[in-house]
Design an enzyme around this catalytic site. Sequence first.
Site, PDB file in Angstrom:
ATOM      1  N   GLU A   5      -7.185  -5.985  -1.698  1.00 36.60           N
ATOM      2  CA  GLU A   5      -6.776  -5.711  -2.626  1.00 36.60           C
ATOM      3  C   GLU A   5      -6.270  -5.213  -3.108  1.00 36.60           C
ATOM      4  OE1 GLU A   5      -9.710  -7.827  -4.305  1.00 36.60           O
ATOM      5  OE2 GLU A   5     -10.218  -9.319  -2.924  1.00 36.60           O
TER       6      GLU A   5
HETATM    7  C1  LIG Z   1     -10.117  -7.440   6.839  1.00 33.31           C
HETATM    8  C2  LIG Z   1      -8.865  -7.350   5.718  1.00 33.31           C
HETATM    9  C3  LIG Z   1      -9.180  -8.411   4.413  1.00 33.31           C
HETATM   10  C4  LIG Z   1      -7.675  -9.016   4.484  1.00 33.31           C
HETATM   11  N1  LIG Z   1      -7.212 -10.096   3.351  1.00 33.31           N
HETATM   12  C5  LIG Z   1      -6.477  -9.630   2.832  1.00 33.31           C
HETATM   13  C6  LIG Z   1      -6.238 -11.447   2.250  1.00 33.31           C
HETATM   14  O1  LIG Z   1      -7.256 -12.144   2.473  1.00 33.31           O
HETATM   15  N2  LIG Z   1      -4.761 -11.853   2.010  1.00 33.31           N
HETATM   16  C7  LIG Z   1      -3.948 -10.748   1.823  1.00 33.31           C
HETATM   17  O2  LIG Z   1      -2.754 -11.170   1.552  1.00 33.31           O
HETATM   18  N3  LIG Z   1      -4.544  -9.905   2.704  1.00 33.31           N
HETATM   19  C8  LIG Z   1      -5.259  -9.045   2.971  1.00 33.31           C
HETATM   20  N4  LIG Z   1      -5.395  -7.908   3.845  1.00 33.31           N
HETATM   21  C9  LIG Z   1      -4.288  -6.907   3.597  1.00 33.31           C
HETATM   22  C10 LIG Z   1      -4.703  -6.293   2.847  1.00 33.31           C
HETATM   23  O3  LIG Z   1      -4.345  -6.187   1.657  1.00 33.31           O
HETATM   24  C11 LIG Z   1      -4.082  -5.037   3.680  1.00 33.31           C
HETATM   25  O4  LIG Z   1      -4.442  -4.509   4.593  1.00 33.31           O
HETATM   26  C12 LIG Z   1      -3.460  -3.832   2.380  1.00 33.31           C
HETATM   27  O5  LIG Z   1      -2.568  -4.139   1.351  1.00 33.31           O
HETATM   28  C13 LIG Z   1      -3.196  -2.553   3.148  1.00 33.31           C
HETATM   29  O6  LIG Z   1      -1.637  -2.940   3.347  1.00 33.31           O
HETATM   30  P1  LIG Z   1      -1.401  -2.416   5.319  1.00 33.31           P
HETATM   31  O7  LIG Z   1      -3.291  -2.526   5.872  1.00 33.31           O
HETATM   32  O8  LIG Z   1       0.142  -2.428   5.930  1.00 33.31           O
HETATM   33  O9  LIG Z   1      -1.467  -0.635   5.149  1.00 33.31           O
HETATM   34  P2  LIG Z   1       0.098   0.776   4.541  1.00 33.31           P
HETATM   35  O10 LIG Z   1       0.673  -0.461   3.694  1.00 33.31           O
HETATM   36  O11 LIG Z   1       0.934   0.597   5.897  1.00 33.31           O
HETATM   37  O12 LIG Z   1      -0.441   2.010   4.539  1.00 33.31           O
HETATM   38  C14 LIG Z   1      -1.560   2.325   5.611  1.00 33.31           C
HETATM   39  C15 LIG Z   1      -1.570   3.870   4.409  1.00 33.31           C
HETATM   40  O13 LIG Z   1      -0.464   3.928   4.070  1.00 33.31           O
HETATM   41  C16 LIG Z   1      -0.361   4.586   2.388  1.00 33.31           C
HETATM   42  N5  LIG Z   1       0.398   4.038   1.124  1.00 33.31           N
HETATM   43  C17 LIG Z   1       0.885   3.260   2.439  1.00 33.31           C
HETATM   44  N6  LIG Z   1       2.097   3.663   1.151  1.00 33.31           N
HETATM   45  C18 LIG Z   1       2.407   4.334   0.003  1.00 33.31           C
HETATM   46  C19 LIG Z   1       3.138   5.324  -0.505  1.00 33.31           C
HETATM   47  N7  LIG Z   1       3.743   4.412  -1.214  1.00 33.31           N
HETATM   48  N8  LIG Z   1       2.549   6.448  -1.195  1.00 33.31           N
HETATM   49  C20 LIG Z   1       1.193   7.338  -0.393  1.00 33.31           C
HETATM   50  N9  LIG Z   1       0.775   6.320   0.125  1.00 33.31           N
HETATM   51  C21 LIG Z   1       0.455   5.160   0.614  1.00 33.31           C
HETATM   52  C22 LIG Z   1      -2.004   3.611   2.197  1.00 33.31           C
HETATM   53  O14 LIG Z   1      -2.653   3.623   0.808  1.00 33.31           O
HETATM   54  C23 LIG Z   1      -2.468   3.870   3.658  1.00 33.31           C
HETATM   55  O15 LIG Z   1      -3.816   4.510   3.739  1.00 33.31           O
HETATM   56  C24 LIG Z   1      -6.821  -7.730   4.376  1.00 33.31           C
HETATM   57  C25 LIG Z   1      -7.064  -6.381   4.748  1.00 33.31           C
HETATM   58  C26 LIG Z   1      -8.280  -6.659   5.563  1.00 33.31           C
HETATM   59  C27 LIG Z   1      -8.140  -5.661   6.773  1.00 33.31           C
END
Ligand SMILES: Cc1cc2nc3c(=O)[nH]c(=O)nc-3n(C[C@H](O)[C@H](O)[C@H](O)COP(=O)(O)OP(=O)(O)OC[C@H]3O[C@@H](n4cnc5c(N)ncnc54)[C@H](O)[C@@H]3O)c2cc1C
Length: 596
Positions: free
Chosen positions: A406
């Site tokens: 979220e």
């Molecule tokens: C158990 C679980 C349930 C979930 N449920 C849902 C759901 O119901 N619906 C849905 O749509 N999604 C869901 N998600 C997805 C979740 O919202 C994403 O995992 C989250 O938004 C982060 O995206 P990512 O995992 O691709 O991380 P990434 O975007 O790849 O980020 C990796 C790291 O880099 C950092 N980062 C990224 N961009 C930047 C920046 N510009 N500056 C500094 N730091 C940065 C992030 O903070 C993080 O620490 C779920 C995820 C999990 C694990």
Amino acid sequence: MSEAIEVETTSSPAEPLAPQPDLSIAKTLFTGKILHANLFPYPRMAQEERETLTPMLEAIDAFLADRRDDFRRWDLEAGQPAAFIQELRELGLFGLIIPEDHGGLGLSNAAYARVLAQTSRYDTSVSLTIGAHSSIGMKGLLLFGNTEQRARYLPKLASGELIAAFCLTESSAGSDAAALRTTARRQPDGSWLLSGEKIWITNGGIADLYTVFARTDGTEGKITAFVVEAAWDGVSHGPHEDKMGIRASSTTTVSFADVRVPAENVLGEPGKGFKIAMAILNNGRTGLGGGAVGGMKALLALASQQAQERRQFDRPIAEFGLIREKLAQIAIDCFAAESVVWMVAHYIDSGFEDYSVEAAISKIFATEAANRAAWEALQIAGGNGYMREYPYEQAVRDARISPIFEGTNEILRLFIAMSGLKDAGKPLSDLKAAVDDIFAHPIKGFGVLSGYAGRRFTRATGVNLGPAFAHCPGELRPSCAVYEKYTAAFGGAAEQVLRRYGRGVVERQYDLKRLADITIDLFVGLCVMARATTLGIDDPAQRERVHAIAATFTQQAKRRMAANLRRLEHNEDEQMDRLAGAVLADGGYRWDILSG
Ligand SMILES: Cc1cc2nc3c(=O)[nH]c(=O)nc-3n(C[C@H](O)[C@H](O)[C@H](O)COP(=O)(O)OP(=O)(O)OC[C@H]3O[C@@H](n4cnc5c(N)ncnc54)[C@H](O)[C@@H]3O)c2cc1C
């Protein structure tokens, strides 16, 4: 530095302040001002709602309290049985925020967050099954659904006949959600053909209805939201993900293979999907916050029992300062998290226009506090804490997701700082050019946050500040003075950062994080002060304890804020950045004691 700033704290009698629902108190902090009118008096749940809520919480206790073995087993086996989901339906837990005229309970955000606090005392996965349905899965229908869509779906969503999920994330679109690749192509008959795959969707495997975001590049905008039924041809989901925590909660991929979506299932206007996604997430944050608070309360009860029962060195470990410090800190964090989460819920319930930054603050603070609490409760339990027989290790695993989903807490910190700076810079005519363009930077995600964050800007002039903390009792005035001083210092620091870096500020993430952390301490601290002012008015013993919590939080916040302000000027950012570059070039750590 800010110790030297002279700030007058008036002691004029407290006049009732008219709240200003068109203004964001958190953004106003960036102009060096505290919008007292949006703090005092701390909101109190209406009697009628308390009467509705009390038996509901008792029913939840009766339903969940004896199921500890079930929750442990479902954590190990990774899944909640269908019979249990049916019991959740029968208890009405899928209809919490759906209006009564559509068959739901019509709870406010504040009451809903309180329900999730109760379920989270027992099991985080249970809260997620309910919360993903209400907070995000079907929230789009509540906020943006037209009359026909609401009439068609809300009654079934209220009964739990339909369970909902929110489908935004994709393999290449996480934090940069606007980079999604799922497409929806408009057909000659007005319907849409939806294709793509979403990942990590909570409730993905049990949902009957998905709110899906897809690329519809057109003149109206790039992304559109759709309501999609799981039973339609071409909709499928993957297997249950094998996760670190919240293992019983359903998380799956959800795929759409040329799914025909009728025109009437577009949610809101075509092309406005990204704003809809952000509004849903924003509105749903207090559910997560409420859950975090409930989890912390349960952990504190366990930890205090453990500390009193476990004896070492001929004494209960509860007598040792290092254990007492942990217990007290969890209590302070929990009080602060509770104060900020329910303040934000009140803003939402009262129709405040712009609570996006406050909601982000409440999510960050509550989720990080919950993680600290889980970590420290396990530490208090020592080796027992590490054993699966005890609940602590699951608590640590379950809590870990909350700063990730979220909106990651990193992205939310950047959002807080950028939103505040944008508003702070607008009235400064010489900086207007810089802030006008502040979100246009190529950091993906920020470009698309702009419409959302900058929908309107706080009018820094004409803000009704009210008499400075006239509502705080005398004992709390020294703490109030801390917020006055640091807000003034913060306003100056924010302006200086903008002047120094102009639109380049978007690349100054170390500084943006400091600004966000100061905003968090200020806004959470102000919520604590407002709550401490009203709590225990008739009960001196309670008042003393609450005031002690407020004063202690303030001293801790003051130290953090002072450090963050100082580090805006004196820091090791460049060295850290160079070191990160070297680590990346080396592919990790290059030294070994073998070679000196
Ligand atoms: C158990 C679980 C349930 C979930 N449920 C849902 C759901 O119901 N619906 C849905 O749509 N999604 C869901 N998600 C997805 C979740 O919202 C994403 O995992 C989250 O938004 C982060 O995206 P990512 O995992 O691709 O991380 P990434 O975007 O790849 O980020 C990796 C790291 O880099 C950092 N980062 C990224 N961009 C930047 C920046 N510009 N500056 C500094 N730091 C940065 C992030 O903070 C993080 O620490 C779920 C995820 C999990 C694990």
